[in-house]
Write a protein that holds these residues in place. Structure first.
Motif, PDB file in Angstrom:
ATOM      1  N   PHE A   1       0.845  -1.198   0.000  1.00  0.00           N
ATOM      2  CA  PHE A   1       0.000   0.000   0.000  1.00  0.00           C
ATOM      3  C   PHE A   1       0.881   1.250   0.000  1.00  0.00           C
ATOM      4  N   LYS A   2       0.471   2.271  -0.712  1.00  0.00           N
ATOM      5  CA  LYS A   2       1.197   3.537  -0.710  1.00  0.00           C
ATOM      6  C   LYS A   2       0.872   4.348   0.552  1.00  0.00           C
ATOM      7  N   ASN A   3      -0.326   4.162   1.061  1.00  0.00           N
ATOM      8  CA  ASN A   3      -0.769   4.889   2.248  1.00  0.00           C
ATOM      9  C   ASN A   3      -0.205   4.223   3.501  1.00  0.00           C
ATOM     10  N   GLU A   4       0.488   4.996   4.354  1.00  0.00           N
ATOM     11  CA  GLU A   4       1.123   4.437   5.546  1.00  0.00           C
ATOM     12  C   GLU A   4       0.092   3.844   6.519  1.00  0.00           C
ATOM     13  N   ARG A   5      -1.044   4.516   6.647  1.00  0.00           N
ATOM     14  CA  ARG A   5      -2.083   4.030   7.566  1.00  0.00           C
ATOM     15  C   ARG A   5      -2.580   2.667   7.120  1.00  0.00           C
ATOM     16  N   LEU A   6      -2.787   2.490   5.816  1.00  0.00           N
ATOM     17  CA  LEU A   6      -3.248   1.212   5.286  1.00  0.00           C
ATOM     18  C   LEU A   6      -2.172   0.136   5.443  1.00  0.00           C
ATOM     19  N   LYS A   7      -0.890   0.545   5.312  1.00  0.00           N
ATOM     20  CA  LYS A   7       0.196  -0.413   5.514  1.00  0.00           C
ATOM     21  C   LYS A   7       0.167  -0.989   6.929  1.00  0.00           C
ATOM     22  N   ARG A   8       0.012  -0.077   7.903  1.00  0.00           N
ATOM     23  CA  ARG A   8      -0.015  -0.528   9.296  1.00  0.00           C
ATOM     24  C   ARG A   8      -1.253  -1.391   9.578  1.00  0.00           C
ATOM     25  N   THR A   9      -2.352  -0.993   8.981  1.00  0.00           N
ATOM     26  CA  THR A   9      -3.590  -1.755   9.174  1.00  0.00           C
ATOM     27  C   THR A   9      -3.443  -3.156   8.593  1.00  0.00           C
ATOM     28  N   LYS A  10      -2.821  -3.237   7.413  1.00  0.00           N
ATOM     29  CA  LYS A  10      -2.590  -4.539   6.779  1.00  0.00           C
ATOM     30  C   LYS A  10      -1.690  -5.418   7.653  1.00  0.00           C
ATOM     31  N   ASP A  11      -0.617  -4.844   8.157  1.00  0.00           N
ATOM     32  CA  ASP A  11       0.310  -5.614   8.999  1.00  0.00           C
ATOM     33  C   ASP A  11      -0.388  -6.112  10.266  1.00  0.00           C
ATOM     34  N   PHE A  12      -1.164  -5.234  10.849  1.00  0.00           N
ATOM     35  CA  PHE A  12      -1.899  -5.580  12.080  1.00  0.00           C
ATOM     36  C   PHE A  12      -2.880  -6.725  11.810  1.00  0.00           C
ATOM     37  N   TYR A  13      -3.603  -6.623  10.698  1.00  0.00           N
ATOM     38  CA  TYR A  13      -4.588  -7.642  10.339  1.00  0.00           C
ATOM     39  C   TYR A  13      -3.917  -8.982  10.034  1.00  0.00           C
ATOM     40  N   CYS A  14      -2.856  -8.938   9.217  1.00  0.00           N
ATOM     41  CA  CYS A  14      -2.173 -10.180   8.844  1.00  0.00           C
ATOM     42  C   CYS A  14      -1.525 -10.839  10.060  1.00  0.00           C
TER      43      CYS A  14
END
Length: 264
Positions: free
Chosen positions: A235-248
């Motif tokens: 993801f280019k968006n940092e917030r979405l990156k963190r959300t993805k990592d948290f979810y995974c």
């Protein structure tokens, strides 16, 4: 409250025996009740003591010991009922008194339902997960709301099928709960009732008749390929990156969201 005993002179039988009747008075209300399996002749009745006298040696035994014991036990039960009413802030009614007199169970004088439920919660904090404790707190609050909305007096002795039906109507019609959530409430109530029964807080086993119905829920999940595809996506968006990592991370570890939030 007063209890007195007298003979029913209008019910004398062929042997000259009269039934013994109790008179319970409170707040201007009078309850008359014939004491089962007790009869005596007027000459064997002590009006002042309100008990049977022993027969003369020349007379046939009149069961004065057995009958007096029955009268003592009846009077003691009535007194316990009124102590129970006082301790639990119950408004006494004729119907309530008669219902209690009919039941064979021992009257519990000291254990309030909600105080005991709070004790159950407090003692579970050392052995149960935080989310379980929260569900216990939610349940007791739900029951308190039920009593306020419906006026139903929740006590250990009133948790019968009548309570179950009224509680069910309130849950579905007023609170608009689903089957699974209602089932969770009933399961917790049954757990608490078993816990309190084992501690001799009550003798009521009607709660075991409560049924729990659950609906099958479709479980939506990612396949391993879908999870890895998400994991490798940038993801280019940092917030979405963190959300993805948290979810995974939650998917790979199997931790609940509430447990993930506690991690540092």
């Amino acid at each position: 409250m007063q209890v007195s005993f007298s003979l029913r002179q209008d019910k004398i039988d062929k042997q000259g025996l009269m039934p013994i009747r109790a008179l319970i008075t409170f707040q201007g209300v009078k309850i008359r009740r014939v004491i089962k399996n007790t009869k005596t002749k007027p000459k064997h009745w002590n009006k002042k003591a309100q008990r049977l006298k022993a027969p003369l040696k020349s007379e046939v035994y009149n069961y004065h010991i057995e009958y007096n014991k029955i009268l003592d036990e009846f009077e003691d039960k009535v007194k316990k009922i009124f102590r129970y009413i006082l301790l639990n802030n119950i408004t006494p009614t004729k119907e309530f008194i008669l219902e209690k007199l009919e039941k064979e169970e021992e009257i519990n004088l000291f254990h309030d339902f909600f105080i005991s439920f709070q004790e159950f919660i407090d003692k579970s904090k050392n052995t149960k997960a935080e989310r379980t404790i929260k569900s216990y707190v939610t349940t007791i609050n739900f029951i308190k709301d039920f009593t306020k909305e419906t006026g139903f007096e929740v006590r250990f002795d009133t948790l019968d099928y009548n309570f179950y039906e009224k509680f069910q109507d309130y849950a579905f019609e007023i609170r608009e709960t689903k089957n699974n959530y209602f089932g969770k409430l009933i399961t917790i109530i049954k757990t608490f009732m078993t816990w309190s029964f084992e501690r001799d807080y009550h003798k009521n086993l009607d709660y075991k008749k409560f049924k729990v119905k659950e609906d099958d829920i479709e479980v939506i999940y990612l396949t391993m390929d879908e999870l890895l595809s998400l994991y490798n996506y940038s993801f280019k968006n940092e917030r979405l990156k963190r959300t993805k990592d948290f979810y995974c991370f939650g998917c790979f570890t199997g931790l609940r969201f509430s447990d993930l939030k506690l991690l540092k």
